[in-house]
Design a protein around this motif. Structure first.
Motif, PDB file in Angstrom:
ATOM      1  N   ARG A 212     112.036  94.162 -89.227  1.00 52.97           N
ATOM      2  CA  ARG A 212     111.984  95.579 -89.610  1.00 52.97           C
ATOM      3  C   ARG A 212     110.622  96.179 -89.285  1.00 52.97           C
ATOM      4  NH1 ARG A 212     113.980  99.696 -92.298  1.00 52.97           N
ATOM      5  NH2 ARG A 212     112.729 100.893 -93.808  1.00 52.97           N
ATOM      6  N   ARG A 215     110.195  96.778 -85.523  1.00 49.02           N
ATOM      7  CA  ARG A 215     110.931  97.954 -85.050  1.00 49.02           C
ATOM      8  C   ARG A 215     110.204  99.243 -85.435  1.00 49.02           C
ATOM      9  NH1 ARG A 215     115.110  94.317 -86.047  1.00 49.02           N
ATOM     10  NH2 ARG A 215     115.302  94.876 -88.247  1.00 49.02           N
ATOM     11  N   ALA A 234     109.009  97.212 -95.866  1.00 47.97           N
ATOM     12  CA  ALA A 234     109.724  95.940 -95.754  1.00 47.97           C
ATOM     13  C   ALA A 234     110.073  95.345 -97.106  1.00 47.97           C
ATOM     14  CB  ALA A 234     108.873  94.944 -94.970  1.00 47.97           C
TER      15      ALA A 234
END
Length: 348
Positions: A212, A215, A234
């Motif tokens: 995550r 990205r 996160a």
């Protein structure tokens, strides 16, 4: 962004060295051009690529090899064949003893070797300087890799064979883009093959926490990210994120962000006329001064020097003549300095 797309978005050839080599045994060429990346596509017959360190690679018709510089290697019909030619930086060709070839092996437009109907035909494309290939992509590759025709089918071979011998206005631009496509297609197949050892940061995409964060950094590198902000996104603590990210990716989150930002800056400097101030704002730096300091620390040259070298690579340094394969004497531009953990700008 698809992580593989992020990795492969970097190839941007500028006046690349591309030839068709046609030979009969025995033949061999010693390559000491220090180029960051060279692609060799076997169209007919076979060849061996013998690095100075590591195992030789055999190519058969339809196979492809990618050599990551600057390590030298020899390409020939057999591992023990004595080289008849030496390739130096900028695509210069000489006899191994330093004497000029004098066009002896020139067979026409971007064609080189013994005879046009030789039993071995090899298409060779070389990126002449480091800025044409992202450092993250080069770091993800071994010194020498190969793809056999049973694991990939190159749809570009007929087009390349037709275009490499054309002598028309703008032809080098066409060949540059075809070389980019060839590299992207080959590396996509290489990363997708069974048992592929993708780079650590690529494998980390599958981690629910680190993936995550990666990205977020890839999709919006200009955002004023901090470790605390990323950790909150996160759902973990700062310490947990720093430890987990570094363990999976191989560098801390802010160092990864710096590399991403500076790679984007290098591309903008090379491909646009944007001011340094504009580029700094676009990628998340507070000022041109901050970007310039970080860029020079990582790449070893100022942003202006990088831009100048990029333009020279496209219009002057190492640009080949339309007839034959003799290249200019200009050295390929310098490569980035060794990576360190850097200040990613005001957001860090």
């Amino acid at each position: 962004m698809d992580p593989l797309a992020g990795l492969l978005e970097g190839p941007r050839a500028r006046g690349a060295f591309m030839i068709r080599a046609c030979s009969d045994p025995p033949w061999a060429v010693r390559v000491e051009d220090r180029a960051p990346l060279t692609v060799m596509l076997m169209v007919r017959g076979g060849a061996w690529i013998v690095p100075d360190t590591g195992e030789p690679v055999r190519l058969r018709a339809g196979d492809l090899a990618v050599a990551r510089g600057p390590a030298p290697y020899t390409c020939g019909d057999a591992p023990g064949t004595v080289p008849q030619a030496l390739i130096l930086p900028g695509g210069e060709c000489h006899h191994p003893d330093g004497r000029a070839l004098g066009g002896r092996m020139d067979l026409g437009v971007r064609t080189w070797g013994d005879r046009l109907d030789g039993s071995a035909v090899l298409l060779i494309g070389t990126y002449l300087w480091q800025g044409e290939i992202s450092g993250r992509l080069l770091d993800a590759l071994p010194p020498l890799l190969s793809l056999t025709s049973d694991v990939w089918d190159c749809p570009l071979t007929p087009i390349l064979m037709e275009e490499v011998v054309r002598d028309e206005p703008g032809q080098e631009v066409v060949l540059d883009r075809l070389l980019d496509l060839l590299v992207i297609a080959a590396l996509r197949a290489w990363f997708a093959r069974p048992g592929a050892e993708a780079p650590a940061w690529y494998r980390a995409q599958a981690d629910p926490v680190v993936g995550r964060v990666l990205r977020l950094l890839q999709d919006d590198p200009a955002h004023p990210w901090t470790v605390a902000a990323l950790a909150a996104k996160a759902g973990v603590s700062r310490a947990a994120l720093a430890r987990r990210f570094t363990g999976l990716v191989g560098e801390p989150p802010m160092a990864y962000l710096t590399g991403r930002r500076l790679a984007l800056a290098a591309d903008r400097l090379r491909d646009s006329d944007d001011t340094l101030e504009s580029i700094a704002r676009r990628i998340g730096y507070g000022s041109a001064f901050a970007l310039s300091n970080a860029f020079k620390r990582v790449y070893g040259v100022s942003p202006q020097e990088h831009r100048t070298r990029g333009r020279a690579a496209g219009v002057g340094v190492g640009v080949g003549v339309q007839r034959g394969v003799v290249r200019g004497t200009g050295q390929a531009a310098g490569s980035p300095a060794t990576r360190t953990e850097h200040d990613p700008g005001p957001a860090a």
